[in-house]
Scaffold this active site. Structure first.
Site, PDB file in Angstrom:
ATOM      1  N   ASP B  90      51.354  41.844  44.562  1.00 56.54           N
ATOM      2  CA  ASP B  90      50.456  42.764  45.230  1.00 56.54           C
ATOM      3  C   ASP B  90      50.516  42.434  46.722  1.00 56.54           C
ATOM      4  OD1 ASP B  90      48.558  44.609  45.862  1.00 56.54           O
ATOM      5  OD2 ASP B  90      46.942  43.729  44.688  1.00 56.54           O
ATOM      6  N   GLY B  92      48.360  42.332  48.984  1.00 58.96           N
ATOM      7  CA  GLY B  92      47.251  41.614  49.590  1.00 58.96           C
ATOM      8  C   GLY B  92      46.279  42.540  50.291  1.00 58.96           C
ATOM      9  N   CYS B 303      46.243  38.464  14.051  1.00 56.62           N
ATOM     10  CA  CYS B 303      47.065  38.072  15.198  1.00 56.62           C
ATOM     11  C   CYS B 303      47.918  36.855  14.826  1.00 56.62           C
ATOM     12  CB  CYS B 303      46.151  37.716  16.372  1.00 56.62           C
ATOM     13  SG  CYS B 303      47.024  37.141  17.839  1.00 56.62           S
ATOM     14  N   CYS B 308      45.715  31.743  17.167  1.00 51.33           N
ATOM     15  CA  CYS B 308      45.247  32.275  15.884  1.00 51.33           C
ATOM     16  C   CYS B 308      45.959  31.637  14.698  1.00 51.33           C
ATOM     17  CB  CYS B 308      45.399  33.794  15.853  1.00 51.33           C
ATOM     18  SG  CYS B 308      44.233  34.625  16.969  1.00 51.33           S
TER      19      CYS B 308
END
Lengths: 383, 383
Positions: B90, B92, B303, B308
């Site tokens: 990104d 910023g 899952c 899990c």
């Protein structure tokens, strides 16, 4: 039931095999600290991968939360923690004396307030072994009185006597209703050889499955700790495992193995990782030191742990400096791996008679001595 | 250079393949958030094992610490983070507008004080793409002005115009000195269709490698967010990838995929894990709820993630309640795995034309709507 067999000796040092209901442990062995049932930041599967043979959990903490009944209902401590290998629980004696509030001690036990919610709790020698039986641990520890440092001889003697009296009660309770594993006695007595000697002799007569040296690494000078370990270890039965509680730095472990100790636990690998300090084969790496900002090398170039196989000192330094939890996790994986590898090297050196020789394995080289030895006790009240 | 190919459609939804210098990404895809270069508590090897195809890191944070030069010297962002698969950074923009201090914006860029040490920093459209080029990322984002919610149409229009002007400068700078990957433009314009429409048209003419919808998930009502996403996505080039920034809950992602979005990022899986909230195929499990104290079932019985497969809700609840970091780590592994599995199911449904049908994959079922949608932006200034 547990069994112990010494398979090789090198001076006072021994290599051995400790058999427990959940598997065998090659000794000398290091037990990662899983106070609340988990090593900080590390999944149980990852711990297995690092070669951890046995974990140390803490009865005081587990009894207060989630409670023994809850764990029992869930199938015992192994099922609850998803850890299928051996577990030793500390009795909580140290925590009662360092962490609990409004503690009142009497000959029958100790009454205190939970540090979590202030609830009144009573631990007795009998209740403590019974709770560990219900947890189904591989090694249970007796309740002991763990006085602070420094104390005078009279006070040390009184605490050791009470610990002995409690040990007799614990031994009887265990004989009447034994757990699946074994029960260890704990030698107290501060820095006083005669007190320790008497405690060791009396405990030995009670025929425990193993013997621990408690009340060390509580702030005393290194010289006194080492003398106490040497003196006490020499007075414990040779055919039973010996456990030095809460010690310590790699060089402390090396010394204690040479004195005849078989089992260790210490929070240092995880605690130092949180502070950005790595144990390496060439000394301590303090990640906050500016020199590591640009260092593309692995944390320990001679290590093959998952962290060292993958990331650089520069990344770890960045994550630690940023307070990013991944830095702590990666550093803990390495530090634990370092300790476990260090013990494997010690076992090999003991078996080949090289432990006492000056040219022994490089991994046994002391780490930077600036790491505070007294910071190492797993019997420190950090939850 | 990057490439994008749509391989199947289902209404407005598309399945596709995004090719980048560090590998291909099957879309629609979710990008775990590694703001500082690491997902909180998760080692890069573990992320690979969960099936993460691409990570999102943040230029604002990395530029301030450890600094672009340091990362460049260490071989670029992939070498630094020990992550060999694709990375999107990104720009910023959001952080500058939400996190930095004493921000002064002008037509040439934005000057601000670092939130770390108060140092003066200036970001321009040109410097931001140049830094991402030096990092060697697979997808770079232009600098944008990201106004808060709510704003009026005039202010939204002004911010969108400035973002457009910056996008032109960024596009030129990138053309003159391109990085190894691609550059995405960002559509701003608040909740105002005409502003968004104009921004989308102008950006499309600049021929970016992909297009992001920014300025959503900043606190606006769900209805407005969904309308904005539908309206804007329909006005972006069909042959380029579309990225919805900082969204969101599984049901938001499902809606956005149906509107034609290909890429997502969100801090919710990690943030909710820290708060003891698990996404599961049967709704949200709030571990602090007393009912889970004794629950021996895996966090999500349907899952197959490492968490899990191994631990119970009871253990996770205990660790979360105790503030033990291992609870957060184990829960994050599951939540990320849930999101990645959810995207795989969406891809399959899109390819088989089942996305819009009522009987589609169970994993696409909305989680508990009580989870705040606005808490989901990865463009939130949590470091």
């Amino acid at each position: 039931m547990i069994g112990f067999q010494v398979t090789a000796t090198d001076g006072a040092a021994r290599r051995g095999v400790l058999s427990t209901p959940h598997g065998t442990i090659e000794t000398p062995a290091f037990m990662p600290v899983a106070t609340l049932g988990a090593v900080k930041g590390i999944a149980p599967g990852e711990l297995e991968g690092l070669g951890a043979q046995i974990l140390l959990a803490n009865l005081y903490h587990l009894a207060l939360r989630p409670g023994i009944e809850t764990i029992e209902r869930l199938g015992g401590l192994h099922a609850f923690t998803a850890w299928g290998r051996p577990i030793l629980t500390d009795s909580g004696g140290y925590q009662v004396f360092s962490l609990a509030e409004r503690r009142v001690i009497d000959d029958g036990g100790v009454t205190f307030r939970s540090h979590l919610d202030g609830a009144a709790v009573r631990f007795t020698p009998e209740s403590v072994v019974d709770m560990q039986r219900r947890l189904g641990v591989d090694v249970a520890m007796v309740l002991d009185e763990c006085p602070p440092w420094p104390i005078g001889e009279e006070e040390a003697s009184r605490a050791a006597e009470r610990t002995l009296a409690w040990a007799r009660k614990a031994r009887e309770a265990w004989a009447a209703s034994p757990g699946p594993g074994g029960l260890f006695g704990i030698v107290q007595g501060g820095a006083f050889p005669t007190v320790r000697e008497r405690a060791a002799a009396e405990l030995s007569a009670l025929d425990f499955d193993g013997y621990a040296i408690g009340g060390v690494s509580v702030g005393e000078p290194e010289e006194i700790r080492r003398r106490t370990v040497e003196h006490t270890a020499a007075r414990l039965p040779t055919g039973k495992p010996r456990y030095l509680m809460g010690v310590g730095r790699p060089e402390d472990i090396g010394h204690a193995v040479a004195a005849g100790i078989d089992l260790f636990d210490c929070v240092l690998p995880a605690r130092n990782a949180r502070h950005g300090e790595l144990f390496t084969r060439s000394g301590v790496v303090r990640l906050k030191n500016a020199r590591y900002r640009d260092d593309p090398r692995p944390p320990d170039p001679d290590c093959s742990c998952p962290t060292c196989r993958r990331v650089s000192r520069a990344l770890l330094a960045h994550l630690v400096r940023s307070g990013e939890v991944t830095g702590m996790v990666l550093a803990t994986v390495h530090n634990l791996s370092f300790y476990l590898d260090f013990m494997a090297d010690i076992r090999q050196a003991t078996a080949s008679g090289e432990l006492a020789s000056p040219g022994r394995s490089q991994t046994a080289r002391p780490a930077d001595p600036a790491v505070s030895p007294s910071a190492g006790s797993s019997r420190t009240p950090t939850p």
